[in-house]
Design an enzyme around this catalytic site. Structure first.
Site, PDB file in Angstrom:
ATOM      1  N   SER A 166      69.398 -70.270  12.705  1.00  0.00           N
ATOM      2  CA  SER A 166      70.734 -70.000  12.523  1.00  0.00           C
ATOM      3  C   SER A 166      71.509 -69.758  13.685  1.00  0.00           C
ATOM      4  CB  SER A 166      71.172 -69.038  11.587  1.00  0.00           C
ATOM      5  OG  SER A 166      70.142 -67.628  12.115  1.00  0.00           O
ATOM      6  N   GLY A 174      71.072 -69.438  18.380  1.00  0.00           N
ATOM      7  CA  GLY A 174      70.622 -69.652  19.780  1.00  0.00           C
ATOM      8  C   GLY A 174      69.446 -70.798  19.752  1.00  0.00           C
ATOM      9  N   SER A 224      56.184 -68.021  21.785  1.00  0.00           N
ATOM     10  CA  SER A 224      55.879 -66.732  22.101  1.00  0.00           C
ATOM     11  C   SER A 224      56.930 -66.421  22.937  1.00  0.00           C
ATOM     12  CB  SER A 224      54.634 -66.929  22.839  1.00  0.00           C
ATOM     13  OG  SER A 224      54.059 -65.752  23.532  1.00  0.00           O
ATOM     14  N   ALA A 276      53.378 -56.592  22.136  1.00  0.00           N
ATOM     15  CA  ALA A 276      52.177 -56.580  21.221  1.00  0.00           C
ATOM     16  C   ALA A 276      52.249 -57.776  20.275  1.00  0.00           C
ATOM     17  CB  ALA A 276      51.887 -55.516  20.332  1.00  0.00           C
ATOM     18  N   LYS A 290      54.001 -60.771  20.623  1.00  0.00           N
ATOM     19  CA  LYS A 290      53.928 -61.798  21.408  1.00  0.00           C
ATOM     20  C   LYS A 290      52.692 -62.027  21.771  1.00  0.00           C
ATOM     21  CE  LYS A 290      57.782 -63.443  20.187  1.00  0.00           C
ATOM     22  NZ  LYS A 290      58.150 -64.507  19.347  1.00  0.00           N
ATOM     23  N   THR A 297      70.916 -66.055  24.284  1.00  0.00           N
ATOM     24  CA  THR A 297      71.049 -65.914  22.727  1.00  0.00           C
ATOM     25  C   THR A 297      71.499 -64.663  22.583  1.00  0.00           C
ATOM     26  OG1 THR A 297      68.646 -65.110  22.612  1.00  0.00           O
ATOM     27  CG2 THR A 297      68.799 -67.630  22.782  1.00  0.00           C
TER      28      THR A 297
END
Length: 271
Positions: free
Chosen positions: A11, A13, A131, A147, A149, A180
């Site tokens: 939706s 970025g 990631s 954590a 990622k 973003t």
């Protein structure tokens, strides 16, 4: 070759900009997010926006069924939905921490579990997992985000080996600082954190750094991501990892080659 592509978190970025590029290239692009009102421009371009929450299994089942009915296949899944939860480990309520993992890790896993059987049957496919450079290094106040990622990195590595015999590629996207909504969302979170927190000074430094990244030149344009995803989608042999955007290569390199003590000193010197 025209491919059927499913993108979560589209939706705004990176997801939205990439969807536009892939539609323009002639691919069949299904975009999903909770805010369907923000994807109407993709519909007008020829995309297929659908409202979906990655934490709701019924939503996922409905989307997958729709795509299979209309196209009969899914060639590419980009697990892009996610957000950053910031605050000290002491201050962040555990229900919020659990939701961070529900979206960033288990939402990604749920999408993957639904799509893999389709790709296995076709003996081909590409799964791209978003990631972050934060999946390889760390900053204070971002423990739960980092954590989650780090978990994406580990899950993706195992998945890559599991799916190799079925000719399914698993690719990890590791963005750096990208322009973003991420920064503005982070700043809004800090506004809601207890002003009397023992970590207030550290939070103020993080806020200051985030504001700098929001200024012109502080982050890379989302176009660098859309170019990378286009390259992955159109490649028969994509790389396992793509480090894209400002600091995406430098910071993880420093983390690995300088060692814990030196990297900690550099980070804390900014606090």
């Amino acid at each position: 070759m025209k491919k059927v592509i499913l993108i979560t978190g589209a939706s705004s970025g990176m997801g939205k900009e990439t969807a536009k590029k892939l539609i323009h290239e002639g691919h069949i692009v299904y975009t999903v997010a909770r805010r369907i009102d923000q994807m109407q421009d993709l519909l007008e371009m020829g995309g297929h926006p659908i409202k979906m929450d990655v934490t709701i299994e019924a939503d996922i089942d409905s989307v997958i069924a729709t795509i299979l009915k209309e196209q009969g296949r899914i060639d590419v899944l980009w697990n892009n939905a996610g957000y950053g939860l910031y605050g000290s480990v002491e201050d962040v309520p555990l229900d919020q921490a659990r939701n961070q993992f529900e979206v960033n890790v288990f939402g990604m896993a749920a999408m993957t579990q639904k799509v893999v059987p389709i790709m296995r049957k076709a003996k081909s496919g590409t799964i791209i997992n978003t990631s972050s450079m934060g999946g390889k290094m760390y900053f204070p106040m971002g423990a739960w985000y980092h954590a989650s990622k780090h978990a994406v990195e580990g899950l993706s590595d195992c998945l890559r080996l599991e799916l190799k015999p079925f000719n399914i590629h698993v690719v990890v996207l590791e963005p750096g600082f990208i322009a973003t909504e991420f920064g503005s969302v982070l700043l809004n979170q800090f506004e809601n954190i207890n002003k009397d927190s023992a970590y207030r000074n550290m939070m103020d430094k993080i806020i200051e750094g985030t504001k700098k990244s929001e200024q012109p030149g502080g982050s890379s344009d989302p176009k660098v991501i859309s170019d990378a995803i286009s390259k992955i989608v159109n490649s028969n042999k994509p790389k396992t990892r793509y480090k894209v955007g400002k600091f995406s290569k430098m910071m993880p390199w420093m983390r690995v080659y300088l060692g814990d003590a030196a990297f900690d000193s550099i980070v804390m010197s900014q606090m």
